[in-house]
Design an enzyme around this catalytic site. Structure first.
Site, PDB file in Angstrom:
ATOM      1  N   HIS A 160     -64.370  17.546 -85.335  1.00 33.29           N
ATOM      2  CA  HIS A 160     -63.897  16.990 -86.615  1.00 33.29           C
ATOM      3  C   HIS A 160     -64.979  16.199 -87.351  1.00 33.29           C
ATOM      4  O   HIS A 160     -64.829  15.917 -88.542  1.00 33.29           O
ATOM      5  CB  HIS A 160     -62.680  16.089 -86.406  1.00 33.29           C
ATOM      6  CG  HIS A 160     -61.481  16.809 -85.885  1.00 33.29           C
ATOM      7  ND1 HIS A 160     -60.888  17.853 -86.557  1.00 33.29           N
ATOM      8  CD2 HIS A 160     -60.775  16.664 -84.735  1.00 33.29           C
ATOM      9  CE1 HIS A 160     -59.863  18.308 -85.853  1.00 33.29           C
ATOM     10  NE2 HIS A 160     -59.764  17.606 -84.737  1.00 33.29           N
ATOM     11  N   ASP A 196     -60.018  25.046 -80.037  1.00 35.52           N
ATOM     12  CA  ASP A 196     -59.191  23.837 -80.020  1.00 35.52           C
ATOM     13  C   ASP A 196     -57.966  24.093 -80.905  1.00 35.52           C
ATOM     14  O   ASP A 196     -58.025  24.852 -81.878  1.00 35.52           O
ATOM     15  CB  ASP A 196     -60.002  22.644 -80.554  1.00 35.52           C
ATOM     16  CG  ASP A 196     -59.289  21.314 -80.423  1.00 35.52           C
ATOM     17  OD1 ASP A 196     -59.655  20.548 -79.510  1.00 35.52           O
ATOM     18  OD2 ASP A 196     -58.367  21.035 -81.233  1.00 35.52           O
ATOM     19  N   HIS A 198     -56.680  22.178 -83.016  1.00 35.49           N
ATOM     20  CA  HIS A 198     -56.900  21.656 -84.370  1.00 35.49           C
ATOM     21  C   HIS A 198     -58.106  22.343 -85.022  1.00 35.49           C
ATOM     22  O   HIS A 198     -59.074  22.672 -84.343  1.00 35.49           O
ATOM     23  CB  HIS A 198     -57.155  20.150 -84.323  1.00 35.49           C
ATOM     24  CG  HIS A 198     -56.074  19.360 -83.639  1.00 35.49           C
ATOM     25  ND1 HIS A 198     -56.120  19.054 -82.290  1.00 35.49           N
ATOM     26  CD2 HIS A 198     -54.921  18.831 -84.123  1.00 35.49           C
ATOM     27  CE1 HIS A 198     -55.032  18.352 -81.966  1.00 35.49           C
ATOM     28  NE2 HIS A 198     -54.292  18.209 -83.055  1.00 35.49           N
ATOM     29  N   ASP A 285     -55.963  21.930 -75.939  1.00 37.17           N
ATOM     30  CA  ASP A 285     -54.707  21.390 -76.472  1.00 37.17           C
ATOM     31  C   ASP A 285     -53.742  22.447 -77.008  1.00 37.17           C
ATOM     32  O   ASP A 285     -52.702  22.103 -77.573  1.00 37.17           O
ATOM     33  CB  ASP A 285     -54.957  20.281 -77.515  1.00 37.17           C
ATOM     34  CG  ASP A 285     -56.122  20.548 -78.433  1.00 37.17           C
ATOM     35  OD1 ASP A 285     -56.666  21.671 -78.402  1.00 37.17           O
ATOM     36  OD2 ASP A 285     -56.493  19.643 -79.202  1.00 37.17           O
TER      37      ASP A 285
HETATM   38  C1  OKP Z   1     -58.680  15.893 -82.077  1.00 35.94           C
HETATM   39  B1  OKP Z   1     -59.080  17.200 -81.406  1.00 35.94           B
HETATM   40  C2  OKP Z   1     -50.688  12.511 -83.755  1.00 35.94           C
HETATM   41  C3  OKP Z   1     -51.954  12.032 -84.382  1.00 35.94           C
HETATM   42  C4  OKP Z   1     -53.075  13.011 -84.186  1.00 35.94           C
HETATM   43  C5  OKP Z   1     -55.461  13.301 -84.756  1.00 35.94           C
HETATM   44  C6  OKP Z   1     -55.608  14.408 -83.808  1.00 35.94           C
HETATM   45  C7  OKP Z   1     -57.052  14.687 -83.525  1.00 35.94           C
HETATM   46  C8  OKP Z   1     -57.276  15.816 -82.573  1.00 35.94           C
HETATM   47  N1  OKP Z   1     -49.552  11.699 -84.096  1.00 35.94           N
HETATM   48  N2  OKP Z   1     -54.274  12.520 -84.730  1.00 35.94           N
HETATM   49  O1  OKP Z   1     -59.176  18.295 -82.245  1.00 35.94           O
HETATM   50  O2  OKP Z   1     -58.283  17.554 -80.260  1.00 35.94           O
HETATM   51 ZN    ZN Z   2     -57.614  19.329 -80.863  1.00 40.35          ZN
END
Ligand code: OKP
Ligand code: ZN
Length: 343
Positions: A160, A196, A198, A285
Site C-alpha cells: 500500500h 494479497d 487488498h 488474507d
Molecule cells: C493491509 B494489507 C478494517 C480496517 C482495515 C486497512 C487494511 C490494510 C490491509 N476494519 N484497514 O493489504 O493486508
Molecule cells: Zn491485505
C-alpha cells in the site's frame, strides 16, 4: 527454498489501530512474522538467512527524499512535540488543499505523507521498515544469483505504500524496492503479481507509467473493500506503461474456484511478458478465517495457489504482505511455498 528474515522487523509493535470508529487492538503485529518463521522451521522449508544491509539508496530509488526523511526523523519530531504514544494522522491535503509547501508541524507532515488513519507509527517503525526492505532485496538477490525461488519474510508489509506515503500498515514498498533493485542490477523485465486480498495501490502507482515492471493484482473489489480508491479493472497503466498494469477486482465471498480464472488470466499475461524474475506480493488474507477480509480460501487452497504459480516456470521471489488469521498464518504461507516447490 531459502528464507530471509530479520528480528529487527519485530520491533515495530503497534498496540492499537483506528478501525470501525474505535481504537482497536492492532492486527499487523510481530506475532504474524513469528508464526510464519516457526512454520518455516517446523516444516523444514530451507535455511534462514539474515538480510544484507543495502543502505537507503535502493529505498530512495522508489520513495521520495521528503518521505524517507520524514519517516527517519519522525519519532524525534513526535517526541519533541511532547507526544509519547504511537501516532496516527488525521488531516490530509485532499481536493482544494495544497500538498506543497510541505508543512513543518508533525501533524501536518503525518497527513502529507500518509493515505489513512489506520496505520500506527512508533519509535521503531523506521528501523523495522528498513529491515523489511533489506529482507526483500536480499531475497531478490538470492534469485538473481541463481536460486529458483526465495522467500522474504517481510514485516511490516509494503504494497500500500506509495512513493511518498504510508498506509494500510505499509511504510516502504518492499516489492517495488526489490523490483527496482533488480532493474538497477541488470534485469530488463520484472513482473509483480500481487495476490494479497487488498489491492496493491502503492505498487501500482509506483510503476503505472512504466513498461519495465509489469504489475498484476487480484483482490477484493475496491467498491467494497480497502483501499477503496484504486484497483478497478479499467486501470491498465498510462503513457509508456499503458497495458503494463492489470487488475482483477473480485466480489466479496470469492472462493478458490471463483478466483482461479483470474489467476489463470494473470498467468497468461506473465507468459506473454516473459519477466526475468517474478515477485509475488504474498498476502495470506484471502483465507476464509481472516479477521478483516472477505474471501474464502481454505488452508489447502494455498497449496494450489503455489502450484499454479510454479507453472509459469519463472525465477520467483515471494515477499510476505498481509494475512491476519494469526494461528493459521504460518501454515497458509508455507503451503504456498511448498506448493510452488513441489509444482
Ligand atoms: C493491509 B494489507 C478494517 C480496517 C482495515 C486497512 C487494511 C490494510 C490491509 N476494519 N484497514 O493489504 O493486508
Ligand atoms: Zn491485505
Amino acid at each position: 527454498m531459502k528464507t530471509v528474515f530479520s528480528g529487527v522487523q519485530l520491533s515495530h509493535a503497534p498496540k492499537h489501530e483506528i478501525s470501525d470508529g474505535e481504537l482497536k487492538p492492532a492486527v499487523e503485529i510481530p506475532s504474524r512474522a513469528e508464526m510464519v518463521l516457526a512454520a518455516v522451521k517446523q516444516r523444514r522449508l530451507g535455511d534462514i538467512f539474515e538480510p544484507d544491509d543495502f543502505g537507503m539508496r535502493p529505498v530512495r530509488r522508489v520513495h521520495s527524499d521528503g518521505y524517507v526523511d520524514f519517516l527517519e526523523g519522525f519519532w524525534e519530531k513526535w517526541t519533541a512535540a511532547g507526544r509519547q504514544s504511537e501516532a496516527f494522522p488525521f488531516v490530509w491535503p485532499v481536493r482544494s488543499l495544497r500538498a506543497d509547501p510541505v508543512p513543518d508541524h508533525i501533524d501536518g507532515l503525518l497527513g502529507r505523507y500518509s493515505m489513512d488513519a489506520g496505520t500506527p507509527l512508533g519509535g521503531h517503525t523506521f528501523a523495522a521498515a528498513k529491515a523489511s526492505a533489506n529482507t526483500a532485496i536480499t531475497a531478490a538477490k538470492l534469485v538473481m544469483d541463481g536460486e529458483k525461488s526465495a522467500f522474504g519474510l517481510c514485516r511490516p508489509p509494503g504494497h500500500h505504500a506509495g512513493a511518498d506515503f504510508f498506509g494500510g500498515y505499509c511504510f516502504f514498498n518492499n516489492a517495488a524496492i526489490a523490483a527496482q533493485w533488480l532493474r538497477d542490477n541488470g534485469l530488463a523485465r520484472v513482473a509483480i503479481l500481487d495476490v494479497d486480498y487488498h489491492h496493491g495501490n502503492g505498487t501500482q502507482s509506483i510503476f503505472y507509467g512504466r513498461s519495465d515492471v509489469l504489475f498484476l493484482s487480484i483482490h477484493a473489489d475496491p467498491r467494497q473493500e480497502y483501499p477503496y480508491f484504486l484497483g478497478h479493472a479499467d486501470e491498465t497503466g498510462e503513457q509508456a506503461g499503458t497495458g503494463f498494469t492489470r487488475n482483477w477486482p473480485l466480489p466479496l465471498g470469492t472462493d478458490w474456484q471463483a478466483y482461479l480464472p483470474a489467476l489463470e488470466d494473470a498467468c497468461r499475461w506473465l507468459l506473454v511478458y516473459r519477466p526475468e524474475v517474478l515477485i509475488v506480493s504474498l498476502g495470506l488474507d484471502c483465507f476464509e478465517k481472516d479477521p478483516i477480509s472477505g474471501f474464502k480460501f481454505t488452508s489447502e487452497d494455498f497449496f494450489d495457489l503455489g502450484r499454479k504459480l510454479s507453472f509459469a516456470d519463472i525465477p520467483t521471489v515471494f515477499l510476505m504482505e498481509g494475512g491476519y488469521a494469526i494461528e493459521a498464518l504460518g501454515t497458509n504461507c508455507v503451503n504456498v511455498l511448498e506448493g510452488f516447490e513441489t509444482g
